[in-house]
Design a protein around this motif. Structure first.
Motif, mmCIF file in Angstrom:
data_model
loop_
_atom_site.group_PDB
_atom_site.id
_atom_site.type_symbol
_atom_site.label_atom_id
_atom_site.label_comp_id
_atom_site.label_asym_id
_atom_site.label_seq_id
_atom_site.Cartn_x
_atom_site.Cartn_y
_atom_site.Cartn_z
ATOM 1 N N PRO A 39 38.834 9.008 -51.022
ATOM 2 C CA PRO A 39 38.293 10.356 -51.217
ATOM 3 C C PRO A 39 37.034 10.560 -50.392
ATOM 4 O O PRO A 39 36.258 9.629 -50.174
ATOM 5 C CB PRO A 39 38.001 10.410 -52.720
ATOM 6 N N CYS A 40 36.853 11.786 -49.947
ATOM 7 C CA CYS A 40 35.731 12.126 -49.090
ATOM 8 C C CYS A 40 35.088 13.404 -49.630
ATOM 9 O O CYS A 40 35.788 14.386 -49.884
ATOM 10 C CB CYS A 40 36.267 12.368 -47.677
ATOM 11 N N PRO A 41 33.766 13.420 -49.855
ATOM 12 C CA PRO A 41 33.148 14.624 -50.407
ATOM 13 C C PRO A 41 33.212 15.784 -49.422
ATOM 14 O O PRO A 41 33.009 15.605 -48.220
ATOM 15 C CB PRO A 41 31.695 14.189 -50.657
ATOM 16 N N VAL A 42 33.476 16.967 -49.941
ATOM 17 C CA VAL A 42 33.522 18.181 -49.132
ATOM 18 C C VAL A 42 32.166 18.868 -49.237
ATOM 19 O O VAL A 42 31.697 19.175 -50.337
ATOM 20 C CB VAL A 42 34.641 19.121 -49.610
ATOM 21 N N ALA A 43 31.536 19.114 -48.100
ATOM 22 C CA ALA A 43 30.206 19.718 -48.096
ATOM 23 C C ALA A 43 30.283 21.184 -48.519
ATOM 24 O O ALA A 43 31.200 21.919 -48.139
ATOM 25 C CB ALA A 43 29.581 19.606 -46.712
ATOM 26 N N SER A 44 29.307 21.595 -49.289
ATOM 27 C CA SER A 44 29.215 22.978 -49.759
ATOM 28 C C SER A 44 28.287 23.781 -48.853
ATOM 29 O O SER A 44 27.644 23.241 -47.947
ATOM 30 C CB SER A 44 28.661 22.995 -51.179
ATOM 31 N N LYS A 45 28.176 25.069 -49.139
ATOM 32 C CA LYS A 45 27.221 25.910 -48.416
ATOM 33 C C LYS A 45 25.798 25.400 -48.627
ATOM 34 O O LYS A 45 24.982 25.404 -47.692
ATOM 35 C CB LYS A 45 27.330 27.362 -48.868
ATOM 36 N N ASP A 46 25.495 24.958 -49.841
ATOM 37 C CA ASP A 46 24.158 24.411 -50.096
ATOM 38 C C ASP A 46 23.904 23.157 -49.264
ATOM 39 O O ASP A 46 22.788 22.952 -48.763
ATOM 40 C CB ASP A 46 23.998 24.089 -51.582
ATOM 41 N N ASP A 47 24.930 22.313 -49.130
ATOM 42 C CA ASP A 47 24.779 21.122 -48.287
ATOM 43 C C ASP A 47 24.480 21.527 -46.850
ATOM 44 O O ASP A 47 23.615 20.929 -46.186
ATOM 45 C CB ASP A 47 26.057 20.278 -48.322
ATOM 46 N N LEU A 48 25.201 22.521 -46.348
ATOM 47 C CA LEU A 48 24.959 22.990 -44.978
ATOM 48 C C LEU A 48 23.553 23.545 -44.841
ATOM 49 O O LEU A 48 22.843 23.236 -43.868
ATOM 50 C CB LEU A 48 25.988 24.046 -44.597
ATOM 51 N N ASP A 49 23.127 24.348 -45.808
ATOM 52 C CA ASP A 49 21.772 24.900 -45.751
ATOM 53 C C ASP A 49 20.730 23.790 -45.740
ATOM 54 O O ASP A 49 19.730 23.864 -45.001
ATOM 55 C CB ASP A 49 21.520 25.819 -46.946
ATOM 56 N N ASP A 50 20.950 22.761 -46.547
ATOM 57 C CA ASP A 50 20.009 21.632 -46.575
ATOM 58 C C ASP A 50 19.990 20.897 -45.227
ATOM 59 O O ASP A 50 18.925 20.484 -44.752
ATOM 60 C CB ASP A 50 20.388 20.651 -47.687
ATOM 61 N N ALA A 51 21.158 20.728 -44.635
ATOM 62 C CA ALA A 51 21.227 20.046 -43.336
ATOM 63 C C ALA A 51 20.535 20.861 -42.256
ATOM 64 O O ALA A 51 19.809 20.311 -41.409
ATOM 65 C CB ALA A 51 22.688 19.790 -42.961
ATOM 66 N N VAL A 52 20.729 22.164 -42.266
ATOM 67 C CA VAL A 52 20.074 23.020 -41.275
ATOM 68 C C VAL A 52 18.558 22.972 -41.465
ATOM 69 O O VAL A 52 17.795 22.851 -40.493
ATOM 70 C CB VAL A 52 20.596 24.462 -41.367
ATOM 71 N N ALA A 53 18.109 23.036 -42.708
ATOM 72 C CA ALA A 53 16.663 22.975 -42.979
ATOM 73 C C ALA A 53 16.075 21.651 -42.503
ATOM 74 O O ALA A 53 14.974 21.608 -41.923
ATOM 75 C CB ALA A 53 16.405 23.177 -44.466
ATOM 76 N N ALA A 54 16.800 20.557 -42.737
ATOM 77 C CA ALA A 54 16.320 19.239 -42.294
ATOM 78 C C ALA A 54 16.250 19.173 -40.771
ATOM 79 O O ALA A 54 15.301 18.621 -40.201
ATOM 80 C CB ALA A 54 17.227 18.142 -42.841
ATOM 81 N N ALA A 55 17.264 19.740 -40.114
ATOM 82 C CA ALA A 55 17.281 19.742 -38.652
ATOM 83 C C ALA A 55 16.142 20.580 -38.092
ATOM 84 O O ALA A 55 15.470 20.182 -37.125
ATOM 85 C CB ALA A 55 18.628 20.271 -38.148
ATOM 86 N N GLN A 56 15.888 21.726 -38.701
ATOM 87 C CA GLN A 56 14.788 22.573 -38.237
ATOM 88 C C GLN A 56 13.444 21.880 -38.413
ATOM 89 O O GLN A 56 12.559 22.007 -37.563
ATOM 90 C CB GLN A 56 14.817 23.905 -38.977
ATOM 91 N N MET A 215 29.280 27.461 -40.389
ATOM 92 C CA MET A 215 28.455 26.991 -39.281
ATOM 93 C C MET A 215 28.364 28.043 -38.177
ATOM 94 O O MET A 215 27.286 28.296 -37.626
ATOM 95 C CB MET A 215 29.028 25.690 -38.714
ATOM 96 N N THR A 216 29.496 28.649 -37.851
ATOM 97 C CA THR A 216 29.495 29.621 -36.756
ATOM 98 C C THR A 216 28.704 30.873 -37.105
ATOM 99 O O THR A 216 28.260 31.594 -36.207
ATOM 100 C CB THR A 216 30.931 30.016 -36.376
ATOM 101 N N LEU A 217 28.515 31.141 -38.391
ATOM 102 C CA LEU A 217 27.799 32.335 -38.834
ATOM 103 C C LEU A 217 26.356 32.048 -39.239
ATOM 104 O O LEU A 217 25.565 32.983 -39.411
ATOM 105 C CB LEU A 217 28.534 32.967 -40.027
ATOM 106 N N HIS A 218 25.994 30.782 -39.385
ATOM 107 C CA HIS A 218 24.685 30.426 -39.950
ATOM 108 C C HIS A 218 23.564 30.830 -38.989
ATOM 109 O O HIS A 218 23.554 30.418 -37.812
ATOM 110 C CB HIS A 218 24.621 28.928 -40.216
ATOM 111 N N PRO A 219 22.593 31.607 -39.444
ATOM 112 C CA PRO A 219 21.516 32.047 -38.544
ATOM 113 C C PRO A 219 20.587 30.932 -38.094
ATOM 114 O O PRO A 219 19.866 31.088 -37.103
ATOM 115 C CB PRO A 219 20.756 33.083 -39.389
#
Length: 476
Positions: A39-56, A215-219
């Motif tokens: 099994p592999c966890p599926v990332a949520s919108k919150d996970d994506l937001d957290d990853a973008v914030a960390a990258a920024q 991802m394609t829509l994330h500002p």
């Protein structure tokens, strides 16, 4: 085959840490056994937001790091893959169905991309200078890159994007295909544990189409690098336009190989066979149409059939012919086989598929189907190719170019100068002379027509991860 380690677990990697918690998980499938993988966890919108914030948060520091430090980081990532080659290649084998040889080769090619990019840099260039003005060209990182990657070469194609993005000072979030998420997630986890780059610089999220669209829509994401189908690429480009993201799209191909009558038939037939059926044809620049001059056509056909039969009896651990990775692509190839049967095409090889099962398809060569056949017009992405004859150079040039794709092409002739002159008239982004398609880290890789927008790899590919900046220095 590599033995699966049932103790290996997989995680999304966000801000340098493993994130196992998720409302959803999914499982890939072993194409050889059709059994579910871990099994592999599926990332949520919150996970994506957290990853973008960390990258920024990490971006400015990473962008300001000197190039030598970033080069050393790529070399450390390469060394990490070398040390962990057995485990990582085993994961590749399980998720893709590749042989031990092919899984090891994928890790080696990923290492090559990291090491090549570690030798590169983009120095400032003085474009103009006189008594009044000096004009300097420089390049700055774009920011946060989202890499949306395919299933056929999951590790190496992701690593090529990772290497270019990190070298040029960007932060990257990689989304592997949900069909093959395991090797990329494990690579990101190993890199995070080793502390090779700061948290937030290299992250990986598993998810399905919904995550890719987010991802394609994330500002907060500044660039999309995508490898996959033309149809998906069109949708990504439309979404990215809403926030004016930079995009690099490496899309589908229908690559032609042109065989001139002066070739060494024995040698070239075997090479063309490998070009058609490497990774069971699941390669964007695999040879998908073979045009052979009529003077040697009959003999070439027989030699190529013999060569493919030789590939079919290779030991399982060394085979380049594995199964189709997924049921969707298996159905595509089965439809093309059924269409050829229905249209009465002559099978030079592969008419009898009764001895294969599961995701496997025995290699198929169709003898001179018409140019309007589905097999000729479409990208097969599997172990089936049309073998076609030609008479004049202008005729075969027109036929080879009569496609909406333009990714790669090959020309085979003893006269290398003539082959190159002819090849320059082919509408394709990459051309090979007297070789089947062998992409190289140093070679810029791009598509013409509907095969893509922009390009990657090589020094030229680094520019797609940068903003250009022109500095005008007044001397008065």
């Amino acid at each position: 085959m590599a033995v699966q380690d049932t103790a290996i677990a997989f995680y999304n990697i966000i801000n340098g840490r493993r994130r196992a918690t998720s409302q959803r998980t999914h499982r890939g499938t072993d194409p050889r056994s059709d059994q579910p993988l871990r099994p592999c966890p599926v990332a949520s919108k919150d996970d994506l937001d957290d990853a973008v914030a960390a990258a920024q948060s990490a971006f400015r520091t990473w962008a300001d790091t000197d190039i030598e430090c970033r080069q050393r980081a790529l070399l450390a990532l390469a060394d990490l893959l070398v040390v962990e080659k057995e485990m990582v290649s085993g994961i590749v084998c399980r998720e893709t169905g590749k042989s031990r040889f092919m899984g090891g080769l994928e890790v080696e090619h990923a290492v090559n991309f990291l090491r090549f990019n570690a030798t590169q840099f983009l120095p400032d260039e003085i474009l103009h200078e006189d008594a009044e003005m000096k004009i300097i060209s420089t390049h700055t990182p774009i920011g946060i890159v989202a890499a949306i990657c395919p299933w056929n070469f999951p590790l190496v194609l992701a690593t090529a994007k990772i290497a270019a993005a990190l070298l040029t000072g960007n932060c990257i979030i990689v989304k592997p295909s949900p069909l093959t998420p395991y090797s990329v997630l494990k690579f990101a986890e190993l890199a995070a544990a080793a502390g090779i780059v700061p948290p937030g610089v290299f992250q990986a999220l598993n998810g399905e189409n919904e995550l890719g669209e987010l991802m394609t829509l994330h500002p907060g994401i500044d660039k999309i690098s995508f490898t996959g189908s033309t149809r998906t690429g069109q949708r990504i480009m439309a979404n990215a336009a809403l926030t004016l993201k930079r995009v690099t799209l490496e899309l589908g191909g229908n690559d032609a190989a042109i065989v001139f009558p002066d070739v060494d038939i024995d040698a070239v037939a075997g090479e063309v066979a490998v070009g058609c059926f490497f990774n069971a044809g699941q390669m964007c620049v695999a040879t998908k149409r073979v045009y052979v001059h009529e003077d040697i056509y009959e003999e070439f056909r027989e030699k190529m059939v013999t060569a493919v039969k030789g590939l079919m009896v290779a030991p399982e651990s060394e085979s380049i012919l594995g199964p189709l990775q997924n049921t969707m692509q298996h159905a595509v190839v089965q439809r093309l086989i059924a269409d050829s049967r229905e249209m009465g095409h002559r099978f030079a090889l592969g008419q009898d598929q009764s001895t294969v099962s599961g995701h496997f398809i025995s290699p198929v060569i169709i003898d001179r189907p018409p140019d309007d056949a589905s097999l000729v017009q479409e990208e097969q992405f599997g172990p089936i190719v049309p073998l076609l004859s030609w008479k004049t150079e202008e005729e075969v040039l027109r036929r080879a170019n009569d496609t909406e794709s333009g990714l790669g092409a090959c020309v085979w002739s003893r006269d290398r100068e003539k082959a190159e002159e002819f090849g320059r008239r082919l509408e394709a982004g990459s051309l090979w002379i007297n070789s089947f398609e062998k992409p190289h880290p140093a070679g810029y890789f791009s598509g013409h027509k509907k095969s893509g927008i922009g390009g990657e790899w090589g020094k030229q590919g680094l520019f797609s991860y940068c903003n250009a900046q022109t500095i005008h220095v007044s001397k008065t």
